[in-house]
Design an enzyme around this catalytic site. Structure first.
Site, mmCIF file in Angstrom:
data_model
loop_
_atom_site.group_PDB
_atom_site.id
_atom_site.type_symbol
_atom_site.label_atom_id
_atom_site.label_comp_id
_atom_site.label_asym_id
_atom_site.label_seq_id
_atom_site.Cartn_x
_atom_site.Cartn_y
_atom_site.Cartn_z
ATOM 1 N N HIS A 155 0.837 -1.209 0.000
ATOM 2 C CA HIS A 155 0.000 0.000 0.000
ATOM 3 C C HIS A 155 0.868 1.254 0.000
ATOM 4 O O HIS A 155 2.058 1.190 0.322
ATOM 5 C CB HIS A 155 -0.900 0.028 1.237
ATOM 6 N N LYS A 159 -0.760 4.928 4.670
ATOM 7 C CA LYS A 159 -1.704 4.003 5.320
ATOM 8 C C LYS A 159 -1.345 3.855 6.796
ATOM 9 O O LYS A 159 -0.167 3.710 7.138
ATOM 10 C CB LYS A 159 -1.669 2.645 4.613
#
Ligand code: NAP
Length: 267
Positions: A155, A159
């Site tokens: 990601h 995040k």
């Protein structure tokens, strides 16, 4: 189709901005208010970069639920705030659709109980991308035949939670079909802590990569005698999540319990 009145929490976020556009272009959706810690009292239309929508912004979530009649809350914020918004929505009879990730098992159990008590639908989906749901389902199928598996999720570096909700959900689905197995060398030693990733209670390894430039990606790697199988999904932008958000908003109107995971409403 009856118009669904929506409160959106987190409109200035990357997911939130996409959700504003989704609501704006969907004929039977109406944005009636936003919850945002900035822009209190402004209309969405008065904020730069947003479409011409008259919905008001509230910084106080309780005041928002007290002042505005809505059918659905879409929450795209952070786990701590998302939990507060979800509970408040249920208190005011508004059905939450929660894309915010990072709820733990205890929090999910608590919200499940609250939804049941209030007889109000809730959808919590750690991944709204239909392709990601298929990736999870295919992994669940493969685990019946190949019990050696590791999950690598990748990601963007902003995040907050690790591993991702999708990785945890994938591990849960795999565990439901995989024969219990102690993977790897029993005498294995980690020379650097964390080198082998995190481990679920069923012994499935999850590796989390965080880098700028990424959006949301996951590979589920299976190994067997002389073979491997990789199931991979990539979300290249946040628009990939919006068809799932739309489906969840429409479906939550028909529920009176909490449903966790888009896979449970797709079929
Ligand atoms: P983001 O760009 O950081 O946006 C988060 C939003 O939440 C911002 O508008 C932020 O406002 C707001 N927020 C944070 N703290 C708040 C508070 N105390 N009160 C009110 N608003 C607050 O993140 P994102 O990429 O849009 O992701 C949002 C959430 O969705 C995350 O939990 C992410 O993991 C999840 N997500 C889910 C999916 C899915 O398919 N389910 C896909 C992608 C992301 P400020 O600017 O004021 O901080």
């Amino acid at each position: 189709m009856k118009t669904i009145k929506i409160i959106l929490a987190g409109p200035r976020g990357r997911m939130g901005k996409e959700a504003v556009e989704l609501i704006h272009r969907t004929e039977h959706f109406e944005l009636v208010a936003c919850i945002d810690r900035m822009n209190d009292g402004k209309k969405i239309a008065e904020i730069e970069g947003f479409p011409a929508i008259d919905a008001l912004v509230y910084s106080d979530p309780r005041k928002c639920f007290q002042s505005v009649a809505a059918d659905v809350l879409i929450d795209l914020t952070t786990p701590e705030i998302g939990k507060i918004h979800t509970k408040l929505a249920l208190e005011y009879g508004v059905r939450p659709v929660v894309g915010t990730t990072g709820f733990n098992e205890v929090e999910l159990a608590e919200l499940t109980e609250l939804a049941e008590e209030k007889k109000t639908g809730v959808i919590i989906a750690p991944n709204f991308a239909v392709g990601a749901i298929l990736m999870m389902k295919f992994a669940q199928m493969a685990a019946k035949h190949l019990e050696d598996v590791e999950i690598i999720e990748l990601h963007h570096d902003r995040k907050l939670d690790a591993p991702s909700g999708t990785a945890l959900k994938t591990a849960e689905l795999i565990s439901s079909t995989r024969k219990a197995k102690q993977q790897g060398n029993p005498d294995e030693v980690e020379q650097l802590e964390g080198a082998r990733g995190a481990q679920t209670k069923d012994g499935i390894r999850i590796h989390s990569v965080r880098l700028p430039g990424l959006v949301a990606h996951q590979e589920v790697m299976f190994g067997g005698e002389g073979q491997s199988l990789t199931i991979k999904h990539d979300s290249y932008n946040r628009a990939s999540f919006m068809s799932g958000v739309k489906l969840a908003v429409e479906t939550v109107m028909t529920l009176d319990v909490l449903v966790y995971g888009l896979e449970n409403i797709i079929e």
